[in-house]
Design a protein around this motif. Structure first.
Motif, PDB file in Angstrom:
ATOM      1  N   LEU A  26      32.899  20.008  41.715  1.00  0.00           N
ATOM      2  CA  LEU A  26      33.761  20.617  40.701  1.00  0.00           C
ATOM      3  C   LEU A  26      34.603  21.733  41.305  1.00  0.00           C
ATOM      4  O   LEU A  26      34.135  22.486  42.173  1.00  0.00           O
ATOM      5  CB  LEU A  26      32.926  21.175  39.550  1.00  0.00           C
ATOM      6  N   ILE A  27      35.840  21.865  40.836  1.00  0.00           N
ATOM      7  CA  ILE A  27      36.701  22.970  41.264  1.00  0.00           C
ATOM      8  C   ILE A  27      36.153  24.276  40.713  1.00  0.00           C
ATOM      9  O   ILE A  27      35.717  24.351  39.558  1.00  0.00           O
ATOM     10  CB  ILE A  27      38.146  22.753  40.771  1.00  0.00           C
ATOM     11  N   PHE A  28      36.184  25.297  41.558  1.00  0.00           N
ATOM     12  CA  PHE A  28      35.666  26.608  41.150  1.00  0.00           C
ATOM     13  C   PHE A  28      36.679  27.682  41.521  1.00  0.00           C
ATOM     14  O   PHE A  28      37.214  27.691  42.634  1.00  0.00           O
ATOM     15  CB  PHE A  28      34.336  26.894  41.855  1.00  0.00           C
ATOM     16  N   ARG A  29      36.917  28.598  40.581  1.00  0.00           N
ATOM     17  CA  ARG A  29      37.865  29.689  40.805  1.00  0.00           C
ATOM     18  C   ARG A  29      37.199  31.023  40.473  1.00  0.00           C
ATOM     19  O   ARG A  29      36.507  31.137  39.457  1.00  0.00           O
ATOM     20  CB  ARG A  29      39.119  29.504  39.939  1.00  0.00           C
ATOM     21  N   CYS A  30      37.441  32.009  41.291  1.00  0.00           N
ATOM     22  CA  CYS A  30      36.894  33.347  41.063  1.00  0.00           C
ATOM     23  C   CYS A  30      37.694  34.341  41.882  1.00  0.00           C
ATOM     24  O   CYS A  30      38.687  33.971  42.532  1.00  0.00           O
ATOM     25  CB  CYS A  30      35.406  33.394  41.453  1.00  0.00           C
ATOM     26  N   LEU A  31      37.273  35.592  41.865  1.00  0.00           N
ATOM     27  CA  LEU A  31      37.832  36.599  42.769  1.00  0.00           C
ATOM     28  C   LEU A  31      36.825  36.877  43.871  1.00  0.00           C
ATOM     29  O   LEU A  31      35.619  36.925  43.617  1.00  0.00           O
ATOM     30  CB  LEU A  31      38.134  37.905  42.027  1.00  0.00           C
ATOM     31  N   VAL A  32      37.327  37.041  45.076  1.00  0.00           N
ATOM     32  CA  VAL A  32      36.479  37.463  46.197  1.00  0.00           C
ATOM     33  C   VAL A  32      37.013  38.794  46.713  1.00  0.00           C
ATOM     34  O   VAL A  32      38.208  39.094  46.598  1.00  0.00           O
ATOM     35  CB  VAL A  32      36.444  36.408  47.319  1.00  0.00           C
ATOM     36  N   PHE A  33      36.117  39.585  47.291  1.00  0.00           N
ATOM     37  CA  PHE A  33      36.460  40.948  47.699  1.00  0.00           C
ATOM     38  C   PHE A  33      36.068  41.176  49.153  1.00  0.00           C
ATOM     39  O   PHE A  33      35.048  40.669  49.629  1.00  0.00           O
ATOM     40  CB  PHE A  33      35.742  41.958  46.805  1.00  0.00           C
ATOM     41  N   SER A  34      36.915  41.934  49.830  1.00  0.00           N
ATOM     42  CA  SER A  34      36.663  42.244  51.237  1.00  0.00           C
ATOM     43  C   SER A  34      37.195  43.641  51.541  1.00  0.00           C
ATOM     44  O   SER A  34      37.975  44.205  50.767  1.00  0.00           O
ATOM     45  CB  SER A  34      37.342  41.203  52.136  1.00  0.00           C
ATOM     46  N   ASN A  35      36.768  44.161  52.663  1.00  0.00           N
ATOM     47  CA  ASN A  35      37.256  45.474  53.099  1.00  0.00           C
ATOM     48  C   ASN A  35      38.346  45.354  54.153  1.00  0.00           C
ATOM     49  O   ASN A  35      38.743  46.350  54.754  1.00  0.00           O
ATOM     50  CB  ASN A  35      36.095  46.320  53.624  1.00  0.00           C
ATOM     51  N   ASN A  36      38.824  44.133  54.395  1.00  0.00           N
ATOM     52  CA  ASN A  36      39.947  43.951  55.313  1.00  0.00           C
ATOM     53  C   ASN A  36      40.842  42.824  54.822  1.00  0.00           C
ATOM     54  O   ASN A  36      40.390  41.915  54.116  1.00  0.00           O
ATOM     55  CB  ASN A  36      39.457  43.671  56.744  1.00  0.00           C
ATOM     56  N   ARG A  37      42.095  42.862  55.185  1.00  0.00           N
ATOM     57  CA  ARG A  37      43.083  41.919  54.669  1.00  0.00           C
ATOM     58  C   ARG A  37      42.907  40.513  55.230  1.00  0.00           C
ATOM     59  O   ARG A  37      43.438  39.559  54.686  1.00  0.00           O
ATOM     60  CB  ARG A  37      44.490  42.430  54.975  1.00  0.00           C
ATOM     61  N   GLN A  38      42.194  40.391  56.334  1.00  0.00           N
ATOM     62  CA  GLN A  38      41.975  39.079  56.936  1.00  0.00           C
ATOM     63  C   GLN A  38      40.817  38.331  56.274  1.00  0.00           C
ATOM     64  O   GLN A  38      40.598  37.160  56.565  1.00  0.00           O
ATOM     65  CB  GLN A  38      41.685  39.226  58.438  1.00  0.00           C
TER      66      GLN A  38
END
Length: 216
Positions: free
Chosen positions: A163-175
């Protein structure tokens, strides 16, 4: 696929102040609600009684304010807790929309809380409250992203791999070399939201996904 958010978009998706859904989630299960009610009622009664004995004292207003604070604890405590959880994601320097698939689905019994309780002989014993949780693993064309877990409910029986899944992911760097956190998520094919806590303003996230993903 990761699509970095533009300036200001994160604040529109995760509010600083708790929403009604977030308030309900932070309020907790019946046991936690009962604890909050006891703190609110006992604390409020005690402080208000003390304030009545301090009518002529300069500390009367302070005790009166404390009494009101305790009485309203059942309201402001979940709001504070939810707002604190929101700020934990709003504080990240970089966030992106993730679109991938559910690569694995399984369940696991987890301990929700522990507390001491007297048995029939009057002895204290440790009681564990367990609940069945669903764990889904996520990946995209670049490989494994992470996992999301939440208490299992009836509607979750429709979740399956692929199934397709969408969410937000978070990081401390732009890469996005490492993913620091993951929000709750949306399964558009079965129109189902999942997650332990409702971080996102859901209609706003769905609209943003439709707008940004259609341009890719």
């Amino acid at each position: 696929m990761l699509i970095p958010l533009r300036p200001g978009e994160l604040q529109k998706l995760i509010p600083a102040v708790a929403t009604s859904n977030q308030f309900g989630s932070a309020l907790g299960n019946p046991r936690k609600i009962l604890q909050k009610i006891m703190i609110s009622s006992i604390g409020g009664v005690i402080t208000l009684l003390i304030s009545q004995s301090q009518v002529t004292s300069r500390f009367y207003s302070l005790w009166l304010i404390l009494g009101v604070v305790f009485i309203l604890y059942i309201l402001w405590s979940p709001i504070y807790e939810a707002s604190k959880r929101n700020s934990s994601l709003r504080s990240y320097t970089t966030a992106a929309i993730f679109e991938g698939i559910v690569s694995d689905v399984y369940t696991k019994e987890l301990i929700e809380d522990r507390h001491e309780q007297a048995n029939k002989r009057g002895q204290l014993e440790l009681v564990e409250n367990r609940r069945l949780w669903m764990i889904i693993e996520l990946e995209d064309d670049d490989g494994y992203l992470g996992e999301l877990k939440f208490p299992i409910e009836k509607q979750h029986q429709f979740i399956r791999t692929g199934l397709i899944f969408r969410c937000l992911v978070f990081s401390n760097n732009r890469q996005f070399d490492s993913i620091a956190d993951i929000s709750d998520g949306w399964l558009p094919e079965i129109k189902l939201w999942v997650g332990e806590y409702p971080f996102l303003l859901r209609p706003a996230f769905e609209d943003l996904c439709n707008m940004r993903l259609n341009r890719v």
